[in-house]
Design an enzyme around this catalytic site. Structure first.
Site, mmCIF file in Angstrom:
data_model
loop_
_atom_site.group_PDB
_atom_site.id
_atom_site.type_symbol
_atom_site.label_atom_id
_atom_site.label_comp_id
_atom_site.label_asym_id
_atom_site.label_seq_id
_atom_site.Cartn_x
_atom_site.Cartn_y
_atom_site.Cartn_z
ATOM 1 N N GLY A 120 0.861 -1.298 0.036
ATOM 2 C CA GLY A 120 -0.139 -0.248 0.087
ATOM 3 C C GLY A 120 0.718 1.221 0.005
ATOM 4 N N GLY A 176 12.610 10.588 -17.961
ATOM 5 C CA GLY A 176 13.315 10.817 -16.426
ATOM 6 C C GLY A 176 12.335 11.257 -15.765
ATOM 7 N N ASP A 212 6.518 4.528 -4.935
ATOM 8 C CA ASP A 212 6.945 4.655 -3.409
ATOM 9 C C ASP A 212 8.344 5.027 -2.741
ATOM 10 O OD1 ASP A 212 4.063 4.087 -3.513
ATOM 11 O OD2 ASP A 212 4.320 2.253 -3.000
ATOM 12 N N GLY A 230 9.078 -8.503 -5.826
ATOM 13 C CA GLY A 230 8.020 -8.333 -5.108
ATOM 14 C C GLY A 230 8.167 -6.919 -4.693
#
Length: 313
Positions: free
Chosen positions: A39, A229, A256, A291
């Site tokens: 998440g 980029g 993230d 993963g």
């Protein structure tokens, strides 16, 4: 005010494995397995912790999978602040096909949230003492949560004198940016959603980001553009970085990791060039792992030395 808080209304436990080849009907036996917390905001908190900082993850948790998510975050020494939900926290699945090297990503819908559940999240945020300096709202919204949820978060954050960082998509993105945030991190698809047009030219995308900044919608725009980029746009300059030459092993967590490194740098008081360089390196480093392992500090340090920045006024 101290610290960093991340908010994830739609978290997951990410399950990953590898198979020789993906074919229909046949029973495909995985080679190895791993489970990671998942998440948007949760991944950002994990990266901040990994790079030497501290962040508290505020997220929905339900059922046995919600308990497992909490345990996985405890193993990474990331502090959890949960609000309970009736539904079971979702799982996502990532499968790497060994014969081709292709990654496959199966994203499941999260459980719908009742109004009392998502309102509980806002109440917990508003009541925090001391209030964090940075609040990172990241990831998708599950069913039942209104499109202006992150805009409501931004309102609370502004009222408390803190800085709101945003990474989401669709109407949730549009509504929160209309409220005004400190920093927004769109990719090209999300930038198109914000400005209503597209381009194949990096300079035009940067100009669109400048428009958001000049309109007071965001103090900074961190724009990730894939093969074009990345750029960090402020009111007085644009920092540009070319994509790094790497061989990806995974396809998850680059955005993230980019955002986690950027927020960690900003919260640490580092200069914008250093923050941006680390963010670009972290985004690339995440793709070196399968993963949702995200970036490794050694890879971030090594790749940061390869980041070439340019500046425009």
């Amino acid at each position: 005010m101290v610290g960093i808080l991340t908010i994830t209304p739609n978290p997951a436990v990410d399950v990953s494995t590898s198979v020789d080849r993906i074919v229909p009907v046949a029973k495909l036996r995985g080679i190895g397995q791993r489970r990671d917390p998942g998440g948007g905001g949760i991944n950002v908190a994990r990266v901040i912790k990994r790079l030497g900082g501290n962040a508290t993850a505020l997220y929905a948790a339900g059922g046995l999978t919600g308990d497992l998510l909490h345990q996985l975050l405890d193993k990474e020494d990331v502090e959890s602040l949960t609000f309970p939900i009736a539904g079971e926290t979702r799982q996502d699945f990532f499968v790497s096909e060994i014969s081709t090297g292709q990654p496959y990503r199966f994203i499941l819908p999260g459980p719908p949230l009742a109004e009392s559940e998502w309102q509980k999240c806002l109440s917990m945020l508003a009541a925090l003492e001391p209030f964090p300096r940075f609040v990172v709202a990241s990831g998708s919204l599950p069913a039942g949560v209104p499109a202006d949820f992150y805009a409501r978060v931004a309102r609370i954050v502004k009222q408390r004198g803190a800085k709101m960082i945003l990474d989401t998509s669709g109407q949730a993105l549009v509504a929160a940016v209309a409220e005004g945030v400190e920093l927004v991190k769109p990719n090209l698809r999300e930038m198109r959603e914000l400005v209503g047009r597209g381009s194949s030219d990096a300079a035009e995308w940067e100009a669109a980001a400048r428009t958001l900044v000049r309109a007071g919608k965001a103090a900074m725009v961190a724009l990730t553009m894939g093969h074009l980029g990345a750029a960090l746009v402020t009111s007085d300059r644009v920092l540009r970085a070319k994509p790094l030459d790497i061989t990806p092993l995974g396809a998850v967590g680059a955005g993230d990791s980019f955002l986690g490194a950027l927020v960690y740098g900003l919260a640490s008081g580092s200069g914008l060039e250093h923050c941006f360089r680390q963010a670009v390196a972290a985004g690339a480093a995440a793709l070196l792992n399968p993963g949702t392992e995200l970036c490794r500090p050694d890879d971030v340090k090594r790749l940061a030395e390869q980041v070439i920045l340019s500046t425009a006024i």
